[in-house]
Design a protein around this motif. Structure first.
Motif, PDB file in Angstrom:
ATOM      1  N   TYR A   1      60.478  -7.010 -24.365  1.00 12.23           N
ATOM      2  CA  TYR A   1      60.579  -6.482 -23.003  1.00 12.23           C
ATOM      3  C   TYR A   1      61.943  -5.829 -22.764  1.00 12.23           C
ATOM      4  N   THR A   2      62.988  -6.433 -23.320  1.00 13.45           N
ATOM      5  CA  THR A   2      64.337  -5.913 -23.087  1.00 13.45           C
ATOM      6  C   THR A   2      64.564  -4.609 -23.833  1.00 13.45           C
ATOM      7  N   VAL A   3      64.198  -4.556 -25.107  1.00 13.16           N
ATOM      8  CA  VAL A   3      64.449  -3.361 -25.917  1.00 13.16           C
ATOM      9  C   VAL A   3      63.565  -2.200 -25.460  1.00 13.16           C
TER      10      VAL A   3
ATOM     11  N   PRO B   1      56.066  -1.152 -13.964  1.00 11.27           N
ATOM     12  CA  PRO B   1      56.417  -1.202 -12.537  1.00 11.27           C
ATOM     13  C   PRO B   1      57.907  -1.048 -12.246  1.00 11.27           C
ATOM     14  N   VAL B   2      58.760  -1.329 -13.208  1.00  9.60           N
ATOM     15  CA  VAL B   2      60.207  -1.209 -13.013  1.00  9.60           C
ATOM     16  C   VAL B   2      60.776  -0.126 -13.930  1.00  9.60           C
TER      17      VAL B   2
ATOM     18  N   LEU C   1      74.556   1.453 -17.315  1.00  7.19           N
ATOM     19  CA  LEU C   1      73.168   1.354 -16.865  1.00  7.19           C
ATOM     20  C   LEU C   1      72.309   0.619 -17.890  1.00  7.19           C
ATOM     21  N   THR C   2      72.618   0.838 -19.166  1.00  5.37           N
ATOM     22  CA  THR C   2      71.905   0.099 -20.211  1.00  5.37           C
ATOM     23  C   THR C   2      72.130  -1.399 -20.062  1.00  5.37           C
ATOM     24  N   LEU C   3      73.364  -1.772 -19.773  1.00  2.42           N
ATOM     25  CA  LEU C   3      73.664  -3.190 -19.545  1.00  2.42           C
ATOM     26  C   LEU C   3      72.913  -3.717 -18.329  1.00  2.42           C
ATOM     27  N   TYR C   4      72.915  -2.947 -17.238  1.00  4.74           N
ATOM     28  CA  TYR C   4      72.198  -3.357 -16.031  1.00  4.74           C
ATOM     29  C   TYR C   4      70.717  -3.584 -16.331  1.00  4.74           C
ATOM     30  N   TYR C   5      70.106  -2.609 -16.978  1.00  2.62           N
ATOM     31  CA  TYR C   5      68.671  -2.711 -17.271  1.00  2.62           C
ATOM     32  C   TYR C   5      68.385  -3.855 -18.240  1.00  2.62           C
TER      33      TYR C   5
ATOM     34  N   PHE D   1      68.643  -7.138 -16.511  1.00  7.61           N
ATOM     35  CA  PHE D   1      67.497  -7.281 -15.602  1.00  7.61           C
ATOM     36  C   PHE D   1      66.250  -7.710 -16.372  1.00  7.61           C
ATOM     37  N   HIS D   2      65.965  -7.038 -17.474  1.00  9.90           N
ATOM     38  CA  HIS D   2      64.774  -7.386 -18.252  1.00  9.90           C
ATOM     39  C   HIS D   2      64.911  -8.773 -18.880  1.00  9.90           C
ATOM     40  N   TRP D   3      66.105  -9.093 -19.339  1.00 10.79           N
ATOM     41  CA  TRP D   3      66.300 -10.396 -19.979  1.00 10.79           C
ATOM     42  C   TRP D   3      66.086 -11.526 -18.979  1.00 10.79           C
ATOM     43  N   ASN D   4      66.472 -11.317 -17.729  1.00  4.41           N
ATOM     44  CA  ASN D   4      66.361 -12.368 -16.717  1.00  4.41           C
ATOM     45  C   ASN D   4      65.137 -12.213 -15.820  1.00  4.41           C
ATOM     46  N   ASN D   5      64.284 -11.254 -16.121  1.00  3.46           N
ATOM     47  CA  ASN D   5      63.128 -11.002 -15.257  1.00  3.46           C
ATOM     48  C   ASN D   5      62.159 -12.180 -15.329  1.00  3.46           C
TER      49      ASN D   5
END
Length: 293
Positions: free
Chosen positions: A79-81, A145-146, A197-201, A204-208
């Motif tokens: 999901y993160t990659v 969705p994101v 932005l890569t870090l932000y995304y 986000f995916h890692w903690n989603n």
């Protein structure tokens, strides 16, 4: 220059508050790590405060042999990659046209994009929409969705707007089209912003957690955060036995507190390892494209 007594008091207060903030935020993390490496007897006797007591990795051995951990870990990495890659591509494709002054829909699209930051259709309509589209219980429900986050698009747009127009005019004279200017000129110039932005995304995916809780009923597709929730909140003798596998007696002997802290360390370790490589882009990427003066 010699500092006045008022300045010395001010700087002393600033340093004191900074050190206090570091202690308040750093100590819980150090405590979690220390407990994860301490023996069960030391934990039970509450001897662990700052550093591991009776160093051992038995907790890690028990948690890492649990198959569901690795399944959820793989799901989270996927999901993160995949999600972060698609996010960055979609964000650039959305932000670049909005940064071009000659784009005739620029103002209207900027308004509609900003509108979504404050208003949405609601949780139930979104759930019904994703279910109707067949995304429920699929990997793509965690990505599609994101695909674009409005705030990040606006940051990227500001970065693109900060590029001198002469660069694009020169490239246009040489025959470059918009796609070439985006990927050959704009993206390399705003690379620090894209790194942030890569870090932000990625974080986000890692903690989603919430999306997986709503849309993923299949345990084979659930991310690491759902596994961590079951360990932290729903820890029970059954879970401890399953973690122990054939050595269930040994699993029950290990403190549930240690198992929880080991799971926390395992879940946050990849992000901690990645962050130092892009830290140098962080401040520069945030301020790039900001209003100066």
């Amino acid at each position: 220059m010699k500092k006045s007594s008022t300045d010395l008091i001010y700087y002393g207060l600033v340093y004191f508050i900074t050190c206090l903030a570091i202690l308040v935020t750093l100590y819980p993390f150090l405590y979690v790590v220390s407990v994860s490496f301490s023996s069960v007897s030391a934990i039970d006797k509450q001897q662990v405060f700052l550093y591991p007591v009776d160093f051992t990795i038995s907790g890690y051995k028990m948690v890492l042999q649990y198959k569901e951990l690795w399944v959820s870990f793989y799901n989270t990495v996927w999901y993160t990659v995949v999600g972060t890659t698609l996010n960055i591509v979609a964000t650039c494709l959305a932000a670049f046209p909005l940064s071009r002054s000659h784009f005739f829909l620029r103002r209207k699209l900027n308004f509609f994009i900003a509108f979504t930051m404050y208003f949405s259709g609601g949780l139930i309509p979104l759930y019904m929409l994703l279910t109707t589209l067949g995304l429920y219980n699929t990997r793509w429900v965690m990505v599609v969705p994101v695909l674009v986050i409005t705030f990040n698009v606006m940051i990227c747009r500001s970065a693109f707007e900060g590029i001198p127009k002469e660069i694009f005019e020169s490239a246009s004279i040489d025959g470059a089209n918009d796609i070439t200017m985006l990927f050959r000129l704009a993206v390399p110039i705003v690379k620090p912003t894209l790194a942030v932005l890569t870090l932000y995304y990625a974080v986000f995916h890692w903690n989603n957690f919430f999306s997986a809780l709503l849309y993923l009923g299949n345990q084979e597709l659930q991310p690491l955060q759902i596994f961590l929730r079951r360990v932290l909140i729903m820890a029970s003798p059954e879970i401890m036995q399953r973690m122990g596998g054939a050595t269930s007696t040994g699993a029950l002997a290990v403190s549930s507190l240690q198992v929880r802290y080991v799971s926390i360390v395992v879940s946050i370790l990849p992000i901690i390892m990645i962050y130092p490589f892009i830290q140098r882009y962080f401040v520069k990427g945030i301020t790039l494209g900001a209003v100066k003066g």
